[in-house]
Design a protein around this motif. Structure first.
Motif, PDB file in Angstrom:
ATOM      1  N   PHE A  99      -7.228 101.400  15.016  1.00  8.69           N
ATOM      2  CA  PHE A  99      -8.570 101.143  15.519  1.00  8.69           C
ATOM      3  C   PHE A  99      -9.411 102.390  15.360  1.00  8.69           C
ATOM      4  N   SER A 100     -10.713 102.172  15.250  1.00 12.23           N
ATOM      5  CA  SER A 100     -11.632 103.309  15.229  1.00 12.23           C
ATOM      6  C   SER A 100     -12.577 103.258  16.425  1.00 12.23           C
ATOM      7  N   THR A 101     -12.847 102.054  16.913  1.00 12.12           N
ATOM      8  CA  THR A 101     -13.699 101.905  18.090  1.00 12.12           C
ATOM      9  C   THR A 101     -13.084 100.890  19.055  1.00 12.12           C
ATOM     10  N   VAL A 102     -13.352 101.097  20.341  1.00 10.80           N
ATOM     11  CA  VAL A 102     -12.923 100.175  21.385  1.00 10.80           C
ATOM     12  C   VAL A 102     -14.164  99.825  22.196  1.00 10.80           C
ATOM     13  N   THR A 103     -14.371  98.545  22.417  1.00 14.17           N
ATOM     14  CA  THR A 103     -15.465  98.088  23.258  1.00 14.17           C
ATOM     15  C   THR A 103     -14.865  97.357  24.443  1.00 14.17           C
ATOM     16  N   VAL A 104     -15.243  97.773  25.641  1.00 14.15           N
ATOM     17  CA  VAL A 104     -14.743  97.176  26.868  1.00 14.15           C
ATOM     18  C   VAL A 104     -15.933  96.473  27.522  1.00 14.15           C
ATOM     19  N   VAL A 128     -11.199  99.539  33.493  1.00 15.20           N
ATOM     20  CA  VAL A 128     -10.281  99.351  32.365  1.00 15.20           C
ATOM     21  C   VAL A 128     -10.345 100.556  31.435  1.00 15.20           C
ATOM     22  N   LYS A 129     -11.529 101.072  31.191  1.00 16.07           N
ATOM     23  CA  LYS A 129     -11.679 102.275  30.349  1.00 16.07           C
ATOM     24  C   LYS A 129     -10.876 103.430  30.942  1.00 16.07           C
ATOM     25  N   ALA A 130     -10.971 103.621  32.259  1.00 18.96           N
ATOM     26  CA  ALA A 130     -10.245 104.719  32.914  1.00 18.96           C
ATOM     27  C   ALA A 130      -8.740 104.608  32.679  1.00 18.96           C
ATOM     28  N   ASN A 166     -13.771  83.389  34.394  1.00 19.57           N
ATOM     29  CA  ASN A 166     -14.940  84.158  33.959  1.00 19.57           C
ATOM     30  C   ASN A 166     -14.968  85.580  34.499  1.00 19.57           C
ATOM     31  N   ARG A 167     -14.170  85.873  35.511  1.00 23.04           N
ATOM     32  CA  ARG A 167     -14.118  87.233  36.087  1.00 23.04           C
ATOM     33  C   ARG A 167     -13.144  88.053  35.249  1.00 23.04           C
ATOM     34  N   ARG A 168     -13.650  88.692  34.228  1.00 26.95           N
ATOM     35  CA  ARG A 168     -12.765  89.329  33.257  1.00 26.95           C
ATOM     36  C   ARG A 168     -13.425  90.542  32.614  1.00 26.95           C
ATOM     37  N   VAL A 169     -12.570  91.306  31.931  1.00 26.76           N
ATOM     38  CA  VAL A 169     -13.012  92.348  31.010  1.00 26.76           C
ATOM     39  C   VAL A 169     -12.317  92.054  29.691  1.00 26.76           C
ATOM     40  N   GLU A 170     -13.077  92.080  28.633  1.00 26.61           N
ATOM     41  CA  GLU A 170     -12.505  91.904  27.305  1.00 26.61           C
ATOM     42  C   GLU A 170     -12.392  93.263  26.636  1.00 26.61           C
ATOM     43  N   ILE A 171     -11.217  93.545  26.106  1.00 21.99           N
ATOM     44  CA  ILE A 171     -10.983  94.773  25.342  1.00 21.99           C
ATOM     45  C   ILE A 171     -11.023  94.370  23.869  1.00 21.99           C
ATOM     46  N   LYS A 172     -12.024  94.890  23.170  1.00 23.73           N
ATOM     47  CA  LYS A 172     -12.187  94.579  21.749  1.00 23.73           C
ATOM     48  C   LYS A 172     -12.026  95.859  20.955  1.00 23.73           C
ATOM     49  N   PHE A 173     -11.389  95.759  19.818  1.00 26.08           N
ATOM     50  CA  PHE A 173     -11.245  96.958  18.987  1.00 26.08           C
ATOM     51  C   PHE A 173     -11.313  96.592  17.520  1.00 26.08           C
ATOM     52  N   LYS A 174     -11.777  97.580  16.750  1.00 22.64           N
ATOM     53  CA  LYS A 174     -11.904  97.421  15.294  1.00 22.64           C
ATOM     54  C   LYS A 174     -11.153  98.532  14.623  1.00 22.64           C
TER      55      LYS A 174
END
Length: 174
Positions: A99-104, A128-130, A166-174
Motif C-alpha cells: 500500500f502507499s496510502t491508507v484512508t480511514v 482506528v488510525k491510532a 452503519n456505525r463503522r469505520v472503513e479502512i481503505k488502502f491503495k
C-alpha cells in the motif's frame, strides 16, 4: 450393534464437518479463512473474503483499493476489543498486497443531529488510525482520516440491526 455404532460415528463426523463450515457474512468464504468477516451482503469478494472495491486503471501494475470495516457501539468512538481482529486482518492484507496510502473513513447511524454525527465519525476514524500507528507502526502521514457522519449508510437505518451496520469505520488502502 457394532454396525450401529460405526454408522453413528460416521453421522457424527459428517455433521461436525458441516458445522465447521460457518460463513456468517455469507460471502462464500468460510469464517476461519475469511480475512474480512463483515463484508456487506451481496458484495463480490476475493478468495480471501475481502471486497474488491475499485480498480485503478487497466494495467496490471495498478493495485486494487481494498476495504475493511470496524464496527462501533452506539454513540461511542472507542474501538471494541472484538474489533481488533478486523484491524489486524486489514493490516495483514495491507502487508500482503502492499500500500502507499491508507484512508480511514468514519460513519454513524442516523440517530442524533448531523453535526454530532460528523464529529463522532471523525473520532471513530481517529481511534482506528491510532491503533494502526501504535500497534502496526504505519506512519501517520500516510493515513488520511475522513468523517462522513450518517452519509453513505450500508443499511436503511430503519431497525436497530440496520443502524448497527452503519456505525463503522472503513479502512481503505491503495
Amino acid at each position: 450393534m457394532l454396525y450401529r455404532q460405526i454408522a453413528g460415528l460416521c453421522c457424527l463426523f459428517i455433521c461436525c464437518s458441516v458445522l465447521a463450515w460457518s460463513d456468517k457474512d455469507q460471502d462464500g468464504v468460510p469464517d476461519k479463512k475469511d480475512a474480512c468477516p463483515n463484508t456487506p451482503s451481496g458484495a463480490v469478494v476475493l478468495a480471501n473474503g475481502c471486497q474488491r472495491v475499485s480498480q485503478q486503471g487497466d494495467d496490471q501494475s495498478s493495485k486494487a483499493e481494498l476495504n475493511h470495516s470496524v464496527f462501533f457501539e452506539f454513540g461511542k468512538h472507542a474501538v471494541l476489543a472484538s474489533e481488533y481482529t478486523a484491524i489486524e486482518r486489514a493490516y495483514m492484507m495491507m502487508e500482503q498486497v502492499g500500500f502507499s496510502t491508507v484512508t480511514v473513513v468514519g460513519y454513524t447511524d442516523n440517530v442524533g443531529n448531523e453535526l454530532f454525527n460528523v464529529k463522532l465519525s471523525i473520532e471513530r476514524a481517529e481511534s482506528v488510525k491510532a491503533i494502526l500507528v501504535k500497534q502496526y507502526a504505519i506512519k501517520p502521514d500516510v493515513i488520511e482520516v475522513i468523517g462522513k457522519g450518517s452519509d453513505a449508510p450500508l443499511s436503511s437505518n430503519r431497525t436497530a440491526l440496520d443502524r448497527k451496520k452503519n456505525r463503522r469505520v472503513e479502512i481503505k488502502f491503495k
